[in-house]
Every structure is written in C-alpha cells, then in structure tokens.
Design a protein around this motif. Structure first.
Motif, PDB file in Angstrom:
ATOM      1  N   ILE A   8      -7.453   6.622   4.169  1.00 14.93           N
ATOM      2  CA  ILE A   8      -6.291   5.931   4.707  1.00 14.93           C
ATOM      3  C   ILE A   8      -5.107   6.302   3.819  1.00 14.93           C
ATOM      4  O   ILE A   8      -5.288   6.792   2.697  1.00 14.93           O
ATOM      5  N   ASP A   9      -3.919   6.085   4.320  1.00 18.32           N
ATOM      6  CA  ASP A   9      -2.748   6.217   3.474  1.00 18.32           C
ATOM      7  C   ASP A   9      -2.754   5.073   2.464  1.00 18.32           C
ATOM      8  O   ASP A   9      -3.208   3.970   2.777  1.00 18.32           O
ATOM      9  N   PRO A  10      -2.253   5.321   1.253  1.00 20.82           N
ATOM     10  CA  PRO A  10      -2.132   4.224   0.298  1.00 20.82           C
ATOM     11  C   PRO A  10      -1.394   3.038   0.925  1.00 20.82           C
ATOM     12  O   PRO A  10      -0.448   3.225   1.695  1.00 20.82           O
ATOM     13  N   THR A  11      -1.845   1.841   0.609  1.00 21.53           N
ATOM     14  CA  THR A  11      -1.283   0.634   1.198  1.00 21.53           C
ATOM     15  C   THR A  11      -1.293  -0.512   0.189  1.00 21.53           C
ATOM     16  O   THR A  11      -2.255  -0.644  -0.587  1.00 21.53           O
ATOM     17  N   ALA A  12      -0.248  -1.318   0.229  1.00 17.08           N
ATOM     18  CA  ALA A  12      -0.173  -2.487  -0.654  1.00 17.08           C
ATOM     19  C   ALA A  12      -1.270  -3.496  -0.332  1.00 17.08           C
ATOM     20  O   ALA A  12      -1.616  -4.326  -1.165  1.00 17.08           O
ATOM     21  N   GLY A  13      -1.827  -3.431   0.875  1.00 16.35           N
ATOM     22  CA  GLY A  13      -2.872  -4.363   1.275  1.00 16.35           C
ATOM     23  C   GLY A  13      -4.158  -4.250   0.468  1.00 16.35           C
ATOM     24  O   GLY A  13      -4.970  -5.173   0.480  1.00 16.35           O
ATOM     25  N   LEU A  14      -4.338  -3.146  -0.247  1.00 13.33           N
ATOM     26  CA  LEU A  14      -5.553  -2.968  -1.049  1.00 13.33           C
ATOM     27  C   LEU A  14      -5.277  -3.141  -2.547  1.00 13.33           C
ATOM     28  O   LEU A  14      -6.031  -2.650  -3.381  1.00 13.33           O
ATOM     29  N   ARG A  15      -4.208  -3.841  -2.865  1.00 15.38           N
ATOM     30  CA  ARG A  15      -3.796  -3.996  -4.269  1.00 15.38           C
ATOM     31  C   ARG A  15      -4.927  -4.511  -5.157  1.00 15.38           C
ATOM     32  O   ARG A  15      -5.222  -3.947  -6.206  1.00 15.38           O
ATOM     33  N   LYS A  16      -5.575  -5.593  -4.749  1.00 24.51           N
ATOM     34  CA  LYS A  16      -6.618  -6.209  -5.575  1.00 24.51           C
ATOM     35  C   LYS A  16      -7.753  -5.222  -5.869  1.00 24.51           C
ATOM     36  O   LYS A  16      -8.171  -5.063  -7.017  1.00 24.51           O
ATOM     37  N   SER A  17      -8.235  -4.540  -4.847  1.00 28.94           N
ATOM     38  CA  SER A  17      -9.331  -3.592  -5.026  1.00 28.94           C
ATOM     39  C   SER A  17      -8.895  -2.371  -5.835  1.00 28.94           C
ATOM     40  O   SER A  17      -9.634  -1.871  -6.685  1.00 28.94           O
ATOM     41  N   ALA A  48       3.041  -7.931  -7.216  1.00 30.16           N
ATOM     42  CA  ALA A  48       2.900  -7.368  -5.872  1.00 30.16           C
ATOM     43  C   ALA A  48       4.083  -6.472  -5.500  1.00 30.16           C
ATOM     44  O   ALA A  48       3.896  -5.420  -4.896  1.00 30.16           O
ATOM     45  N   ARG A  49       5.297  -6.880  -5.843  1.00 30.56           N
ATOM     46  CA  ARG A  49       6.465  -6.044  -5.508  1.00 30.56           C
ATOM     47  C   ARG A  49       6.422  -4.718  -6.246  1.00 30.56           C
ATOM     48  O   ARG A  49       6.777  -3.682  -5.702  1.00 30.56           O
ATOM     49  N   GLY A  50       6.005  -4.752  -7.482  1.00 33.50           N
ATOM     50  CA  GLY A  50       5.859  -3.523  -8.253  1.00 33.50           C
ATOM     51  C   GLY A  50       4.815  -2.607  -7.623  1.00 33.50           C
ATOM     52  O   GLY A  50       4.977  -1.390  -7.595  1.00 33.50           O
ATOM     53  N   PHE A  51       3.735  -3.211  -7.107  1.00 31.49           N
ATOM     54  CA  PHE A  51       2.692  -2.411  -6.452  1.00 31.49           C
ATOM     55  C   PHE A  51       3.220  -1.805  -5.155  1.00 31.49           C
ATOM     56  O   PHE A  51       2.948  -0.645  -4.857  1.00 31.49           O
ATOM     57  N   GLU A  52       3.983  -2.563  -4.399  1.00 31.75           N
ATOM     58  CA  GLU A  52       4.591  -2.030  -3.171  1.00 31.75           C
ATOM     59  C   GLU A  52       5.495  -0.846  -3.491  1.00 31.75           C
ATOM     60  O   GLU A  52       5.488   0.155  -2.770  1.00 31.75           O
ATOM     61  N   ALA A  53       6.264  -0.937  -4.567  1.00 30.23           N
ATOM     62  CA  ALA A  53       7.138   0.167  -4.974  1.00 30.23           C
ATOM     63  C   ALA A  53       6.313   1.380  -5.391  1.00 30.23           C
ATOM     64  O   ALA A  53       6.677   2.528  -5.072  1.00 30.23           O
ATOM     65  N   TYR A  54       5.199   1.151  -6.076  1.00 32.20           N
ATOM     66  CA  TYR A  54       4.309   2.245  -6.461  1.00 32.20           C
ATOM     67  C   TYR A  54       3.751   2.953  -5.219  1.00 32.20           C
ATOM     68  O   TYR A  54       3.770   4.182  -5.128  1.00 32.20           O
ATOM     69  N   VAL A  55       3.272   2.178  -4.265  1.00 33.61           N
ATOM     70  CA  VAL A  55       2.736   2.762  -3.032  1.00 33.61           C
ATOM     71  C   VAL A  55       3.820   3.565  -2.317  1.00 33.61           C
ATOM     72  O   VAL A  55       3.571   4.688  -1.847  1.00 33.61           O
ATOM     73  N   ALA A  56       5.024   3.044  -2.249  1.00 34.76           N
ATOM     74  CA  ALA A  56       6.137   3.762  -1.604  1.00 34.76           C
ATOM     75  C   ALA A  56       6.420   5.074  -2.333  1.00 34.76           C
ATOM     76  O   ALA A  56       6.676   6.104  -1.698  1.00 34.76           O
ATOM     77  N   ARG A  57       6.357   5.059  -3.665  1.00 33.88           N
ATOM     78  CA  ARG A  57       6.580   6.300  -4.427  1.00 33.88           C
ATOM     79  C   ARG A  57       5.516   7.334  -4.102  1.00 33.88           C
ATOM     80  O   ARG A  57       5.817   8.497  -3.850  1.00 33.88           O
ATOM     81  N   VAL A  58       4.254   6.909  -4.099  1.00 31.05           N
ATOM     82  CA  VAL A  58       3.148   7.832  -3.819  1.00 31.05           C
ATOM     83  C   VAL A  58       3.293   8.420  -2.413  1.00 31.05           C
ATOM     84  O   VAL A  58       3.117   9.626  -2.213  1.00 31.05           O
ATOM     85  N   LEU A  59       3.619   7.590  -1.433  1.00 25.79           N
ATOM     86  CA  LEU A  59       3.797   8.085  -0.071  1.00 25.79           C
ATOM     87  C   LEU A  59       5.000   9.026   0.016  1.00 25.79           C
ATOM     88  O   LEU A  59       4.975  10.013   0.753  1.00 25.79           O
ATOM     89  N   GLY A  60       6.045   8.753  -0.749  1.00 27.23           N
ATOM     90  CA  GLY A  60       7.234   9.590  -0.742  1.00 27.23           C
ATOM     91  C   GLY A  60       7.018  10.961  -1.345  1.00 27.23           C
ATOM     92  O   GLY A  60       7.770  11.904  -1.060  1.00 27.23           O
TER      93      GLY A  60
END
Length: 183
Positions: A8-17, A48-60
């Motif tokens: 799957i594409d990286p997603t903030a929804g899997l932050r905990k795992s 969580a916001r930091g993780f969302e930013a990380y996921v956005a960077r990786v996708l970018g």
C-alpha cells in the motif's frame, strides 16, 4: 475472505504499527538499523501531525520536485497485512554513480518479528512489475556479502550475479515477470 499481505502507499492510518516496527528495528541486535529508520523525522515519532508530515514527505519523493538534495525520485511502499506494518520497500527511479555502488534500484526491509516468513521474497516479486512501470527493465538489487537470506531472496526473484564490491553482492534482476504488484 482471506487477505494476503501486499503493498500500500504509506499512510498515517498505520502510525501505531509503523512506530512499533521502528522500535523493533532499533532493538534488533542481529542486524544494523536500516537507513529508513534513521530517516524518519523526529517529529513523526512524537505526534500524529508529525507522522502525517512524514508520510506526505515520503509520498512526495516520487517526483523530482519532492526529492531532497542528494536523493533521486523513489517510490516507497509499505508491505502490510491488514492494519499491521510488515516492512517497507523503496524503488529508486534512476541510479547515480553512488547508487550503483551502494543502494541500487530496490531496497527492502522486513520488521524483525515478521522475518523468515517469506515476506522479503514476496515483496521483491511484487516490486518488479512496479519497477517495470517506472521504466526500469532490469533492477540493480544488492545485499551485504554475508546476508545469505537476502541473497536467496534476490536469486529466487531471478537475480543474476553482477559482482561483489564494497562488502555488497550486486545482482541484476529482470522486471519482466509477474503482474502489477499493486493492491
């Protein structure tokens, strides 16, 4: 219906795992910590916001405009089973002289508690058609000289030995087999 592990594409929804896997990689004394673990933004580990930013960077990083200095565009995918992060794989869209020596087109890591279950072999197999869609007809894939498990993964996916340099076994792996590799 049984769902098999897949990309799957990286997603903030899997932050905990994902964060649990990062902790496993750091605690594993049998293997060096993968570069991607050290590349996780510190803020991503904190909230969580930091993780969302990380996921956005990786996708970018998939486009030239999203690439950091010293990097090439790369597609990072997460190997998951439902809500469980099992590993990650990156396909570098092109090679630099440095990546020809260390890195190659494809790099993969399986979280420690999911190793020796066939995930790495399946991940590389699923990545090859994606690499082909990115215009890579044969992928340079490498492993540490002493990593016999990764050597078997690469060879099981059609890897043809190129040479051994700088403590790395280098292989050319054709990307012309299989389906699309995407869920």
């Amino acid at each position: 219906m049984v769902v098999m592990p897949g990309f799957i594409d990286p997603t903030a929804g899997l932050r905990k795992s994902f964060l649990a896997a990062v902790a496993e990689f750091r605690a594993d004394r049998d293997y060096p910590v993968p570069w991607f673990v050290d590349d996780v933004d510190p803020q991503a580990l904190a909230d969580a916001r930091g993780f969302e930013a990380y996921v956005a960077r990786v996708l970018g990083e998939r486009t030239q405009t999203g690439v950091r200095s010293g990097f090439v565009p790369m597609t990072t995918l997460w190997w998951v089973d439902g809500e469980r992060f099992l590993g990650r794989l990156a396909i570098r869209h092109r090679l630099t002289p440095a990546l020809m020596e260390i890195g190659g087109h494809i790099g993969y890591d399986v979280r420690p508690n999911a190793r020796r279950q066939g995930h790495a072999t399946a991940m590389l197999a699923a990545a090859l058609p994606i690499a082909r869609l990115l215009g890579i007809s044969r992928a340079l894939v490498m492993c540490d000289r002493t990593n016999t498990a990764s050597q078997r993964v690469i060879e099981a996916n059609g890897g043809e030995p190129l040479d051994i340099i700088a403590q790395k076994r280098r292989y050319w792996v054709p990307t012309t087999q299989g389906g699309t590799g995407l869920r």
